[in-house]
Design an enzyme around this catalytic site. Structure first.
Site, PDB file in Angstrom:
ATOM      1  CE  LYS A 131       2.817   6.221  38.696  1.00 51.93           C
ATOM      2  NZ  LYS A 131       1.833   5.807  37.689  1.00 51.93           N
ATOM      3  CB  ALA A 187      -5.177   3.280  35.203  1.00 56.65           C
ATOM      4  N   GLY A 214      -0.837   4.866  28.707  1.00 54.55           N
ATOM      5  CA  GLY A 214      -2.050   4.842  27.891  1.00 54.55           C
ATOM      6  C   GLY A 214      -1.874   4.254  26.504  1.00 54.55           C
TER       7      GLY A 214
END
Lengths: 258, 66
Positions: free
Chosen positions: A100, A209, A161
């Site tokens: 990635k 994530a 995030g």
């Protein structure tokens, strides 16, 4: 019902799950382990860092035990050169030529640097890597990276995030429409509806994530994401009804009373 | 000779190999990769690659991320 033939083909490999997980932000390996299991993921990212002799236990043990394919990333790299070296170290350490590719422009936004990313992608493709680049929601860059030989493109929904969801559904839809490699929505997912929307827009998979690892109940959110990705995919395949400005009766229009 | 391993400069015996340098950090050999002066040294070459004065050695492994 599920469409049994609906598999994701990525880099020549077949995946039943369209949810790719990251491992960052989990409070412990045990929490991560249970979240990964609940997510049903078959492909999960790790970062490469200097070996710290004090650290006990490894994320690799968790992935190995769960039989999850490892996808190293180049997180923390700011230049193409750093990213290429990190990918080569990952290939050596993890015995995979998948990467990635993530080249960040600055610490505050963590937005991907398109110039460095493209430069690194060309070099890594030439070096035999299966390159999955993390990019902004830019259809032109996505096309250029596909032409450069990347195995997928991974546009962001919103900054890493941030949990802001898919900020530019129109661009994501344009990228998905034009691409002949898989499109993986990467970054920005905050909750299950964001993941479902990405799939409804035509993405082939979702990578997330933080939304799971920093949820109050990671395992439960992982299960929610799994369902959301599946639901979004099925809705996409099923074909949504057109949007209308006015109502359209769903009951027969015959007279109510004879 | 002066060698820097993962950012820490130290004195190491002359002729020390990459394999010996890695062993100062970990007994692991799998899941670990090494670069000397920004060039990857493949695992098969660790024993036969000697370090030199002022070499910068990076020993990396996978951690949670992404």
């Amino acid at each position: 019902m599920n469409d049994a033939d609906d598999v994701l083909v990525l880099g020549g490999e077949k995946f039943t799950s369209r949810l790719i997980m990251g491992t960052g932000g989990a409070p412990s390996l045990d929490v991560l382990d249970r979240a990964l299991e609940a997510s049903g993921t078959e492909l999960t990212t790790v970062a490469m860092r200097r070996l710290d002799p004090a650290v006990q236990g490894s994320v690799l043990d968790v992935l190995r035990r769960r039989n999850i394919r490892v996808l190293p990333n180049t997180a923390g790299c700011f230049t193409a050169g750093e990213a290429v070296l990190t990918a080569r170290l990952a290939r050596e350490a993890l015995e995979t030529n998948w990467v990635k590719l993530e080249v960040i422009a600055d610490e505050r936004t963590l937005l991907p640097d398109p110039i460095e990313t493209f430069d690194a992608a060309e070099r890594l493709v030439a070096d035999g890597f299966t390159v999955l680049p993390y990019i902004g929601d830019d259809p032109a860059l996505a096309r250029r990276l596909e032409q450069a030989g990347c195995a997928a493109v991974m546009p962001l929904g919103a900054p890493i995030g941030s949990g802001l969801g898919v900020r530019n559904p129109h661009s994501i839809e344009l990228i998905a429409e034009a691409a002949s490699v898989p499109v993986i929505l990467d970054a920005g997912v905050g909750t299950a509806s964001d993941a479902a929307l990405a799939m409804e827009l035509g993405c082939d998979a979702v990578l997330l994530a933080t939304a799971v690892t920093r949820a109050q109940r990671p395992e439960l959110m992982a299960a929610a994401m799994r369902s959301a990705v599946e639901a979004g995919r099925m809705a996409r395949l099923a074909g949504r009804i057109p949007r209308r400005r006015y109502a359209e009766a769903s009951s027969p229009s015959l007279p109510r009373f004879a | 000779m002066k060698v820097t391993i993962n950012g820490n400069a130290g004195e190491l015996p002359d002729g020390m190999t990459v394999a010996e340098a890695v062993r100062t950090l970990t007994a692991l050999t799998s899941g670990v990769a090494v670069a000397v002066n920004d060039v990857v040294v493949s695992r098969g070459s660790w024993e036969s690659t000697a370090l030199a004065e002022n070499d910068r050695v990076e020993v990396l492994t996978a951690v949670q991320g992404g």
